[in-house]
Structure formats: C-alpha cells, structure tokens
Design a protein around this motif. Structure first.
Motif, short mmCIF file in Angstrom:
data_model
loop_
_atom_site.label_atom_id
_atom_site.label_comp_id
_atom_site.label_asym_id
_atom_site.label_seq_id
_atom_site.Cartn_x
_atom_site.Cartn_y
_atom_site.Cartn_z
N UNK A 75 -30.73 -82.91 -31.49
CA UNK A 75 -30.92 -84.33 -31.74
C UNK A 75 -32.40 -84.66 -31.51
N UNK A 76 -33.18 -84.91 -32.56
CA UNK A 76 -34.62 -85.17 -32.39
C UNK A 76 -34.90 -86.33 -31.45
N UNK A 77 -33.97 -87.27 -31.33
CA UNK A 77 -34.20 -88.41 -30.46
C UNK A 77 -34.27 -88.00 -29.01
N UNK A 78 -33.75 -86.82 -28.68
CA UNK A 78 -33.74 -86.37 -27.28
C UNK A 78 -34.99 -85.57 -26.93
N UNK A 79 -35.85 -85.33 -27.88
CA UNK A 79 -37.06 -84.54 -27.62
C UNK A 79 -37.96 -85.28 -26.65
N UNK A 80 -38.60 -84.56 -25.76
CA UNK A 80 -39.50 -85.13 -24.77
C UNK A 80 -38.78 -85.64 -23.54
N UNK A 81 -37.45 -85.65 -23.54
CA UNK A 81 -36.69 -86.12 -22.39
C UNK A 81 -36.32 -84.93 -21.49
N UNK A 82 -35.98 -85.25 -20.26
CA UNK A 82 -35.56 -84.20 -19.33
C UNK A 82 -34.11 -83.80 -19.66
N UNK A 83 -33.83 -82.52 -19.52
CA UNK A 83 -32.49 -82.02 -19.85
C UNK A 83 -31.47 -82.65 -18.90
N UNK A 84 -30.20 -82.74 -19.38
CA UNK A 84 -29.14 -83.39 -18.60
C UNK A 84 -28.57 -82.50 -17.50
N UNK A 85 -28.81 -81.20 -17.60
CA UNK A 85 -28.32 -80.28 -16.56
C UNK A 85 -29.50 -79.72 -15.80
N UNK A 86 -29.23 -79.27 -14.59
CA UNK A 86 -30.29 -78.79 -13.70
C UNK A 86 -30.89 -77.50 -14.25
N UNK A 87 -32.22 -77.47 -14.54
CA UNK A 87 -32.88 -76.26 -15.06
C UNK A 87 -33.56 -75.44 -14.00
N UNK A 88 -33.37 -75.78 -12.72
CA UNK A 88 -34.19 -75.18 -11.67
C UNK A 88 -33.97 -73.67 -11.54
N UNK A 89 -32.71 -73.20 -11.70
CA UNK A 89 -32.46 -71.77 -11.54
C UNK A 89 -33.16 -70.98 -12.63
N UNK A 90 -33.07 -71.46 -13.88
CA UNK A 90 -33.74 -70.74 -14.97
C UNK A 90 -35.25 -70.80 -14.81
N UNK A 91 -35.81 -71.97 -14.39
CA UNK A 91 -37.26 -72.10 -14.20
C UNK A 91 -37.73 -71.27 -13.03
N UNK A 92 -36.77 -70.88 -12.13
CA UNK A 92 -37.13 -70.02 -11.00
C UNK A 92 -37.06 -68.55 -11.39
N UNK A 93 -36.76 -68.26 -12.66
CA UNK A 93 -36.74 -66.88 -13.13
C UNK A 93 -35.36 -66.24 -13.16
N UNK A 94 -34.26 -67.00 -13.02
CA UNK A 94 -32.91 -66.45 -13.02
C UNK A 94 -32.18 -66.78 -14.33
N UNK A 95 -31.34 -65.83 -14.74
CA UNK A 95 -30.49 -66.07 -15.90
C UNK A 95 -29.11 -66.52 -15.40
N UNK A 96 -28.63 -67.61 -15.96
CA UNK A 96 -27.34 -68.15 -15.51
C UNK A 96 -26.49 -68.48 -16.73
N UNK A 97 -25.14 -68.38 -16.48
CA UNK A 97 -24.17 -68.84 -17.49
C UNK A 97 -23.43 -70.03 -16.90
N UNK A 98 -23.10 -70.98 -17.74
CA UNK A 98 -22.52 -72.22 -17.26
C UNK A 98 -21.43 -72.70 -18.20
#
Length: 590
Positions: free
Chosen positions: A118-141
C-alpha cells in the motif's frame, strides 16, 4: 389427574450400544478436530518457511542492499511518492507478485517502510516490532498487521561488504489462504470421519447382537440372580447334575455328581472324552431322544440316570443329565423283603410252636420226662425256627441264619429248595451286614431265577459259606450253585458282570428288584472289589444242569474268629436226584 406409567429402563444391551455409539462419535470428532488443527499448523509452518526463504532472497539481493544503504545514509526519509517510484519498491513488489505473498515490506534501520504493497503506508513505522530483525536475528511470526492475519518472517538487511544492519525485509503470507487450504481438506476429512462413524456404529451393533446372544437376552441383574440360584441349587441337592453344552463340553459337574461317579470336577472338559460310564454318554447322542431313566452301576453304587434337552427360547443349550443314588434304597428294599419274609414265616409257624408246647406239656403231665427231654433236644438241634432250608443248623451267625432262612422261604414259594452245603463253616460274626446282604442276596436271587428257568425237574440252590481269619477282620467266602442250564458254552464268563447283561427271557416270572435286571452281579463285584475281594465264575455249567457256580470273597466282613484257625479250602457240591454230588449254579440276572 392421571399419572402416566413410568417408562421402563433401557435394556443393558441398548445402553451398551448407545454408549459405544457415543464413544465412537466423540473419538471421530476429536480425531477430525486434531487432524484439522495439525493440517492448519502444518500449512502455517510451511507458509512461515516459504516467507523466510523469500525474505532471505530479497535481503541478500545486492541492489536491494545498496539501495537501502543509500536511503539510510540520507539525512531524512524520502517522501512516499519518491519511495513508491524508487528501486526498493520495485524489487519488493516484483518479489511479492512472483511468489503470491501477502506482502513484502522493506524498512530502514529505524523501522520506517521503504516498500509496502500500500503506497500510502510508505515512510511510516511498521505495525509490528522490528527490533529483533534490526538486531541481526531472523524470526518467523504469526500475527495480524495492517493487511490482516499472516504467517511471515523477518530478515535483517546488511550493508554491502559489512555486518552492519541497515534495514529489514518482512515477508508474510495470508492465513486466510492457509484456512482455504484447510477447507479444501475438510471434505476428505469429513468423509473419513463419516466412514469411521458408520463402521464404529455397525461394529457396535454387531457387538450388541453378540452380547444378547451370549447372555441369552438376560440383564446383568438377572444373570447375577441366576448365578446365585445355580450355586445354591447345585451345591445343596443330593442328586448329581451334569450340564453338557451344545458344543459337547461339560459346563456343570456339581459336587454330588463328583461323589456319585468318583470323579473330580470335569467342568470344561469334552463330554466325549470324560471318564464316565458309556451309558451316560449314550443318553446324549445326537440321535438320542428323551427316554425313561436307566440304571447303572458306578463306584459301587446303583444310580438312576436320566437326560433332558435344555432349551431357551427355541435355542438348543445342550443336555442336562441327572443322577440319583438308589443304592441305599436297594439295600433297604432287600432288607425289608427279608424282614417281611421272616414275619410271614413267624406267623406261619406260630401254630407249630403252640403244638410243640402242647406236646411238651403232654409229656410232662403223663410223667414221660425222658421223652420230653429228647423232644427238646431235637428242637434245639434244628433251631428255634424251622425254615425250608436244608442243613440250616450249619449257619451259626444269627444274621446269616435269618437272611438265608428268609431267602429259603422265598425260594420255597417258587418251587426251589435252598440248602446249605456240608462244607459251610462260619465261626465269626458278620460285621458288615449291608455288603454281605447285597452280595449274598444277589447271588441267591440269580441262582433261584436260574433254577426256575432251567430244564431240570429237580430245582435246587446250594449255598456254602466259609469264613477265615485275616489281618483286621475275617474274610467271608460264599459259593452258590444251582440246578439251572448254566451260562452256555458261547458266553464269556466275564460278560455276565457287565452292566445290563441278563439271561432272563422277556416276560419271565423273575420278581423285579430295586436294582433292576442286569445290575446284580455288576454291583456285587464292585462291592467285593472295593473291599479287596472279588466275585467270579468258578464253572459255567451246562444245559440240563447243573448250572453255573459263582464264588464271592468279602474281606473284613466278619469278626470274632479264633486266631490260628485256617480254612482248609472252599468247595462246592451239588446233589442230583440220586443223592450224588456235582457242581451247580447259574446267574440269569446279572
């Protein structure tokens, strides 16, 4: 207001059927639910793995890594319109379209969307927590985001040539698609569950039918009552009861039957192989009909046996064999016959005693004391009673005197002379009158019947009795001969001791006995052998006379013999019309 009658409770078999159907239905529903859940979980896990693979592929693309690094190095986040037309958006949408994913989202190192369906959502923060992936971990949810419930994965995006995380790739597949896959499997699952339910219901119905057949349609309370009644009846009666099931096995063998037949409990064994008399088995043959009771000898007892078919609602349950002990009745009947005969003899001789007393009184009144003394001596020599038995004075035992005297009266009424042989010698007293009566009475009765049926005009029966001391008591030897026609040259002497054997012609005048024809010698031999003795044929005899000679040995039946005295031997004699002696005797009612 009239009350309605209470409804009768369901039968036990019906309750069992309903319970089994309920259990089957519950098991089928639980199995179907578990199968659906496992299918849902399996497809969701496959979606997670697929999302993880796609996310790794996108995150490892060199152009994506370079573009994300370039955007991250800028002072701010580009506007949504620029991001929508940028290369990151194009790469994400190409991957989503190619794989059918619900979304492919790429963010920078702060979690702001650089690519989104959805282009309207570009530039916004994601609705789920991205901290684990940004910390270098791969996660499934599995969660619910802006595009609905999904199963996905998050993978970090590294700067080219370094381990620095500059963003993340989040890929998700719709759980609604997973549910649709499960729905496609519901049809086969439902058919399988329905088939299992039908099979379980049919098996329960068959089990109900078998339960009804095995319990004969009886309820548990009725079965319990029957068991108590059966134990009370079978343990409490004196008659023997043998139950033979339809498959030929012994189902009941009560204690009375064990006692009468001298066997242990045979319940559970095959009736055809059971160690019981053959006459009993013949009552239950497939072609046998319910006949009158039969008599047989077993274990030294005279038994009356009968068999009846056991039926329950037209169902053949087998046979019930009943055994009744008639041994005591036979003994009592024989003793009663002897007492009755003695009573008759006493009444008949009452006038003779009166005459004898008048004679003695006459001698005394006329002073003939010597004649009175001689007359009394003659009376003392012949005994107080005058039986029609030759040489009755040779029997010193009162019991034998009375019994043989009674038999002499019976024989005399049938035209047969009963005499005592000269070798008779009884020094002790009879201690087992029942066994002696049974053996001696049978031998005399058979001999009298043989003499009556014989062709000789001179009808007689000769009896010799001899006792000798032994350890623990004296042995009584009995020899009986008669003037009959013998056993016949073709007759095996051992056959006469078989149960049911008789030489009496149909309609003969032989009086009926308690034991019935064909049992006398069999019973006598069993009684003798049980005491350690025997009954056997000494001579088979011949047509025209003399007849057969029987000998019986009865150990431990006398007492009071002087120690050290031994019998010289046992001989038998028969006297012909001229007074010569020859052997005789026969049994016509074994």
């Amino acid at each position: 207001m009239r009350r309605s009658a209470p409804r009768p409770p369901l039968r036990f078999s019906t309750q069992t059927l309903l319970l089994q159907l309920g259990v089957v239905l519950l098991v089928v529903l639980l199995s179907a639910a578990v199968h659906a859940w496992l299918t849902y979980d399996r497809i969701g896990s496959e979606a997670e793995n697929q999302a993880l693979t796609l996310a790794r592929t996108v995150a490892s693309d060199a152009s994506v890594r370079a573009d994300v690094l370039a955007i991250s190095e800028q002072a701010g986040t580009p506007p949504a319109a620029e991001l929508a037309a940028g290369p990151v958006m194009a790469a994400a949408e190409a991957a989503r379209t190619r794989t059918g994913a619900l979304f492919v989202v790429i963010t920078d190192e702060t979690g702001l969307r650089l690519a989104h369906p959805d282009p309207a959502r570009l530039g916004e923060k994601v609705s789920t927590d991205p901290s684990e992936a940004l910390a270098g971990q791969e996660v499934t949810t599995r969660n619910t985001g802006t595009l609905g419930p999904s199963a996905g994965a998050k993978v970090p995006v590294y700067a080219p040539g370094t381990d620095t995380v500059v963003g993340e790739v989040s890929v998700g597949y719709s759980m609604e698609t997973v549910g649709q896959s499960v729905q496609r499997d519901i049809g086969p699952v439902a058919l399988t569950a329905a088939g299992a339910l039908l099979a379980g219901g049919f098996a329960s119905f068959l089990l109900r039918r078998r339960l009804q057949r095995l319990t004969l349609g009886l309820e548990p309370e009725e079965i319990s009552t029957l068991v108590h009644d059966q134990v009370a009846v079978l343990q409490g009666v004196d008659d023997g009861v043998i139950g033979v099931s339809a498959d030929g096995r012994i189902s009941v063998f009560n204690p009375a039957a064990q006692r009468l037949l001298g066997q242990p409990d045979l319940a559970g064994s095959l009736w055809a192989d059971a160690p019981v008399p053959a006459q009993l088995k013949s009552l239950t043959l497939p072609d046998a009909e319910e006949a009158d009771a039969i008599e047989l000898v077993a274990g030294g007892r005279v038994l009356v046996a009968s068999a009846r078919k056991a039926l329950h609602r037209r169902e053949d349950l087998g046979w019930v064999v009943m055994l009744r002990d008639r041994t005591e009745l036979q003994h009592l009947t024989r003793q009663l016959d002897a007492v009755g005969t003695l009573s008759t003899a006493l009444r008949a001789q009452r006038h003779e005693f009166a005459n004898q007393l008048h004679t003695i009184a006459g001698f005394m009144s006329i002073g003939q004391h010597h004649q009175a003394r001689d007359y009394l001596a003659r009376l003392a020599a012949t005994g107080p009673l005058k039986f029609p038995v030759d040489q009755a004075e040779l029997l010193q035992d009162p019991y034998l005197q009375a019994f043989v005297g009674a038999k002499g009266v019976e024989a005399d009424e049938r035209g047969v002379t009963l005499r005592i042989g000269p070798e008779t010698l009884v020094r002790g007293q009879v201690t087992e009158p029942q066994d002696v009566t049974t053996v001696l009475g049978n031998l005399i009765d058979n001999a009298v019947n043989a003499a009556v049926a014989g062709s000789s005009k001179d009808r007689w029966v000769e009896l010799e009795v001899l006792d000798e001391p032994d350890d623990g008591g004296g042995t009584l030897h009995i020899v009986v001969a008669d003037s009959g026609d013998g056993l016949g040259s073709e007759t095996d002497p051992e056959v006469v001791f078989a149960e049911g054997f008789t030489t009496a012609a149909p309609g003969s005048s032989a009086p009926a006995r308690a034991g019935g024809q064909g049992l006398g010698l069999a019973l006598a031999r069993q009684l003798a052998r049980r005491r350690g003795g025997d009954v056997k044929v000494l001579e088979p005899g011949s047509i025209g006379g003399p007849g057969a000679v029987f000998m019986a040995s009865l150990p431990n039946t006398t007492a009071g013999i002087t120690p050290g005295t031994k019998a010289v031997g046992v001989t038998t004699a028969r006297t012909d019309t001229a007074g010569a002696k020859d052997p005789a005797g026969e049994d016509n009612d074994a």
